[in-house]
Design an enzyme around this catalytic site. Structure first.
Site, PDB file in Angstrom:
ATOM      1  N   ASP A   2     -27.210  14.209  96.153  1.00  0.00           N
ATOM      2  CA  ASP A   2     -27.970  13.695  95.011  1.00  0.00           C
ATOM      3  C   ASP A   2     -28.031  14.805  93.966  1.00  0.00           C
ATOM      4  O   ASP A   2     -27.736  15.969  94.267  1.00  0.00           O
ATOM      5  CB  ASP A   2     -29.392  13.316  95.463  1.00  0.00           C
ATOM      6  CG  ASP A   2     -30.244  12.827  94.308  1.00  0.00           C
ATOM      7  OD1 ASP A   2     -29.747  11.989  93.526  1.00  0.00           O
ATOM      8  OD2 ASP A   2     -31.387  13.304  94.135  1.00  0.00           O
ATOM      9  N   SER A   3     -28.466  14.447  92.769  1.00  0.00           N
ATOM     10  CA  SER A   3     -28.627  15.458  91.724  1.00  0.00           C
ATOM     11  C   SER A   3     -29.739  16.455  92.081  1.00  0.00           C
ATOM     12  O   SER A   3     -29.807  17.526  91.504  1.00  0.00           O
ATOM     13  CB  SER A   3     -28.969  14.768  90.407  1.00  0.00           C
ATOM     14  OG  SER A   3     -30.103  13.940  90.583  1.00  0.00           O
TER      15      SER A   3
ATOM     16  N   TYR B 242     -29.050  14.352  86.231  1.00  0.00           N
ATOM     17  CA  TYR B 242     -27.767  13.723  85.898  1.00  0.00           C
ATOM     18  C   TYR B 242     -27.986  12.564  84.917  1.00  0.00           C
ATOM     19  O   TYR B 242     -27.084  12.164  84.208  1.00  0.00           O
ATOM     20  CB  TYR B 242     -27.114  13.138  87.160  1.00  0.00           C
ATOM     21  CG  TYR B 242     -26.447  14.112  88.108  1.00  0.00           C
ATOM     22  CD1 TYR B 242     -26.546  15.486  87.935  1.00  0.00           C
ATOM     23  CD2 TYR B 242     -25.705  13.627  89.187  1.00  0.00           C
ATOM     24  CE1 TYR B 242     -25.925  16.357  88.832  1.00  0.00           C
ATOM     25  CE2 TYR B 242     -25.076  14.488  90.072  1.00  0.00           C
ATOM     26  CZ  TYR B 242     -25.190  15.852  89.906  1.00  0.00           C
ATOM     27  OH  TYR B 242     -24.568  16.699  90.794  1.00  0.00           O
ATOM     28  N   GLY B 243     -29.191  12.028  84.945  1.00  0.00           N
ATOM     29  CA  GLY B 243     -29.488  10.774  84.238  1.00  0.00           C
ATOM     30  C   GLY B 243     -29.307  10.806  82.730  1.00  0.00           C
ATOM     31  O   GLY B 243     -29.231   9.777  82.086  1.00  0.00           O
TER      32      GLY B 243
ATOM     33  N   CYS C  78     -27.377   9.341  94.842  1.00  0.00           N
ATOM     34  CA  CYS C  78     -27.828   9.305  93.445  1.00  0.00           C
ATOM     35  C   CYS C  78     -27.302   8.044  92.749  1.00  0.00           C
ATOM     36  O   CYS C  78     -26.096   7.771  92.770  1.00  0.00           O
ATOM     37  CB  CYS C  78     -27.286  10.546  92.750  1.00  0.00           C
ATOM     38  SG  CYS C  78     -27.682  10.647  91.014  1.00  0.00           S
ATOM     39  N   ASN C  79     -28.205   7.290  92.129  1.00  0.00           N
ATOM     40  CA  ASN C  79     -27.789   6.068  91.421  1.00  0.00           C
ATOM     41  C   ASN C  79     -26.879   6.401  90.243  1.00  0.00           C
ATOM     42  O   ASN C  79     -25.897   5.711  89.998  1.00  0.00           O
ATOM     43  CB  ASN C  79     -29.013   5.315  90.891  1.00  0.00           C
ATOM     44  CG  ASN C  79     -29.794   4.641  91.997  1.00  0.00           C
ATOM     45  OD1 ASN C  79     -29.710   3.445  92.178  1.00  0.00           O
ATOM     46  ND2 ASN C  79     -30.552   5.411  92.756  1.00  0.00           N
ATOM     47  N   THR C  80     -27.230   7.478  89.513  1.00  0.00           N
ATOM     48  CA  THR C  80     -26.426   7.831  88.339  1.00  0.00           C
ATOM     49  C   THR C  80     -25.007   8.212  88.768  1.00  0.00           C
ATOM     50  O   THR C  80     -24.023   7.740  88.199  1.00  0.00           O
ATOM     51  CB  THR C  80     -27.091   9.005  87.577  1.00  0.00           C
ATOM     52  OG1 THR C  80     -28.448   8.650  87.297  1.00  0.00           O
ATOM     53  CG2 THR C  80     -26.370   9.298  86.288  1.00  0.00           C
TER      54      THR C  80
ATOM     55  N   GLU D   4     -41.429  14.324  90.590  1.00  0.00           N
ATOM     56  CA  GLU D   4     -41.164  15.711  90.998  1.00  0.00           C
ATOM     57  C   GLU D   4     -42.410  16.593  90.887  1.00  0.00           C
ATOM     58  O   GLU D   4     -42.569  17.545  91.647  1.00  0.00           O
ATOM     59  CB  GLU D   4     -40.015  16.288  90.176  1.00  0.00           C
ATOM     60  CG  GLU D   4     -38.742  15.497  90.436  1.00  0.00           C
ATOM     61  CD  GLU D   4     -37.477  16.301  90.396  1.00  0.00           C
ATOM     62  OE1 GLU D   4     -37.491  17.420  89.889  1.00  0.00           O
ATOM     63  OE2 GLU D   4     -36.451  15.777  90.891  1.00  0.00           O
TER      64      GLU D   4
ATOM     65  N   CYS E 150     -33.147   4.026  90.890  1.00  0.00           N
ATOM     66  CA  CYS E 150     -33.104   5.487  90.751  1.00  0.00           C
ATOM     67  C   CYS E 150     -33.759   6.047  92.002  1.00  0.00           C
ATOM     68  O   CYS E 150     -34.748   5.485  92.501  1.00  0.00           O
ATOM     69  CB  CYS E 150     -33.873   5.916  89.508  1.00  0.00           C
ATOM     70  SG  CYS E 150     -34.097   7.700  89.387  1.00  0.00           S
ATOM     71  N   THR E 151     -33.214   7.143  92.486  1.00  0.00           N
ATOM     72  CA  THR E 151     -33.702   7.724  93.744  1.00  0.00           C
ATOM     73  C   THR E 151     -35.207   7.976  93.786  1.00  0.00           C
ATOM     74  O   THR E 151     -35.823   7.871  94.836  1.00  0.00           O
ATOM     75  CB  THR E 151     -33.002   9.077  93.970  1.00  0.00           C
ATOM     76  OG1 THR E 151     -33.037   9.812  92.736  1.00  0.00           O
ATOM     77  CG2 THR E 151     -31.584   8.901  94.430  1.00  0.00           C
ATOM     78  N   HIS E 152     -35.772   8.357  92.642  1.00  0.00           N
ATOM     79  CA  HIS E 152     -37.190   8.741  92.641  1.00  0.00           C
ATOM     80  C   HIS E 152     -38.152   7.549  92.631  1.00  0.00           C
ATOM     81  O   HIS E 152     -39.317   7.695  92.978  1.00  0.00           O
ATOM     82  CB  HIS E 152     -37.503   9.595  91.411  1.00  0.00           C
ATOM     83  CG  HIS E 152     -36.849  10.940  91.414  1.00  0.00           C
ATOM     84  ND1 HIS E 152     -35.486  11.103  91.477  1.00  0.00           N
ATOM     85  CD2 HIS E 152     -37.384  12.180  91.377  1.00  0.00           C
ATOM     86  CE1 HIS E 152     -35.207  12.393  91.453  1.00  0.00           C
ATOM     87  NE2 HIS E 152     -36.343  13.072  91.388  1.00  0.00           N
TER      88      HIS E 152
HETATM   89  N1  DGL Z   1     -30.885  10.989  91.215  1.00  0.00           N
HETATM   90  C1  DGL Z   1     -30.925  10.381  89.915  1.00  0.00           C
HETATM   91  C2  DGL Z   1     -30.654   8.872  90.051  1.00  0.00           C
HETATM   92  O1  DGL Z   1     -30.845   8.267  91.090  1.00  0.00           O
HETATM   93  C3  DGL Z   1     -32.253  10.603  89.223  1.00  0.00           C
HETATM   94  C4  DGL Z   1     -32.493  12.028  88.764  1.00  0.00           C
HETATM   95  C5  DGL Z   1     -31.492  12.501  87.730  1.00  0.00           C
HETATM   96  O2  DGL Z   1     -31.523  12.057  86.562  1.00  0.00           O
HETATM   97  O3  DGL Z   1     -30.653  13.309  88.095  1.00  0.00           O
HETATM   98  O4  DGL Z   1     -30.231   8.255  89.104  1.00  0.00           O
END
Ligand code: DGL
Length: 265
Positions: A10-11, A42-43, A73-75, A152, A184-186
């Protein structure tokens, strides 16, 4: 190969929501998690940049002898999955497809909302997958950039998170979606707040559990499920101590070690 580890990346910290679901569903697997804390978020980055970071991490995991790579990571799943599948020698699974499939199977009124980072929303990856599974669905995409720093900071239960949710979710309430993807992961960490704002009639799709089930099926179809004792190794590309401290907000437990691994070093 059965006892080879599974690589997850993940990011940063957010993919720990996926890691948690994987450990619950596949307790015998050896897991290697990589959080790219040097390059998060990453977003808000371009496809080219996110793809390069993702390739560097996947190559590191490949060198560790993994049998499968999960893009938590979704992005990165939205922007880089296609390239990873072409350039990496082990199978690679992303989070978009399972989440989209679950939402398409869940909606009753044919209206789905996707919450995600700016890059995920811009890619249209969820919309494309949903329409592939269920043409004629109305898909509303909503970027919610403030949700990531709120999680976070460990502020998921503070009034500020509810305030942000009330603002971001206005178009969802107006649109009448009966199913909402936490893309999104969070965002699964904010599930109670999002559920409170949207009300009981709206179903929330969290791709972590869906993905864990898909990984289980994938491994058993290839007879690659591990036996014995599971394990976990965690790497971060910067500030491992900070990662360890913040991980508690997501995992609910303290990690024993987070190793530093700089990419391309
Ligand atoms: N992990 C990213 C996602 O799931 C969220 C955090 C980021 O922007 O890197 O899209």
């Amino acid at each position: 190969m059965n006892n080879a580890p599974i690589g997850i990346f993940d990011s940063g910290l957010g993919g720990l929501t996926i890691l948690k679901a994987l450990r619950r569903t596949l307790p015998h697997e050896k897991l290697i998690y990589f959080g790219d804390t040097a390059n998060v978020p990453y977003g808000s980055k371009s496809k080219q940049t996110v793809t390069q970071f993702s390739l560097d991490i996947a190559r590191f995991l490949e060198q560790k002898g993994v049998k499968l790579i999960i893009v938590a990571c979704n992005t990165a799943s939205a922007l880089a999955l296609h390239t990873l599948k072409k350039q990496i020698s082990v199978p690679v699974l992303g989070v978009i497809e399972p989440g989209a499939a679950k939402a398409a199977a869940t909606t009753r009124n044919g209206r789905i909302a996707v919450l995600g980072t700016e890059a995920t929303v811009k890619s249209g990856a969820y919309r494309q997958q949903i329409l592939h599974k269920r043409p004629q669905t109305h898909v509303l995409q909503v970027p919610c950039p403030l949700f990531v720093p709120l999680v976070e900071e460990g502020w998921a239960k503070k009034p500020l998170s509810e305030l942000a949710a009330r603002e971001y979710l206005k178009p969802v309430l107006k649109n009448g979606a009966d199913t909402v993807i936490l893309g999104c992961t969070h965002y699964p960490v904010l599930k109670p707040v999002i559920a409170r704002v949207l009300g009981k009639q709206v179903r929330l799709v969290d791709s972590a559990d869906t993905l864990a089930q898909e990984v289980k099926q994938f491994l058993s179809s290839r007879q690659q499920q591990a036996g014995g004792k599971g394990s976990l190794a965690i790497y971060a590309s910067d500030a491992p101590e900070r990662f360890k401290r913040l991980a508690k907000h997501i995992l609910g437990t303290q990690l024993s070690t987070v190793r530093l691994k700089k990419l391309n070093a």
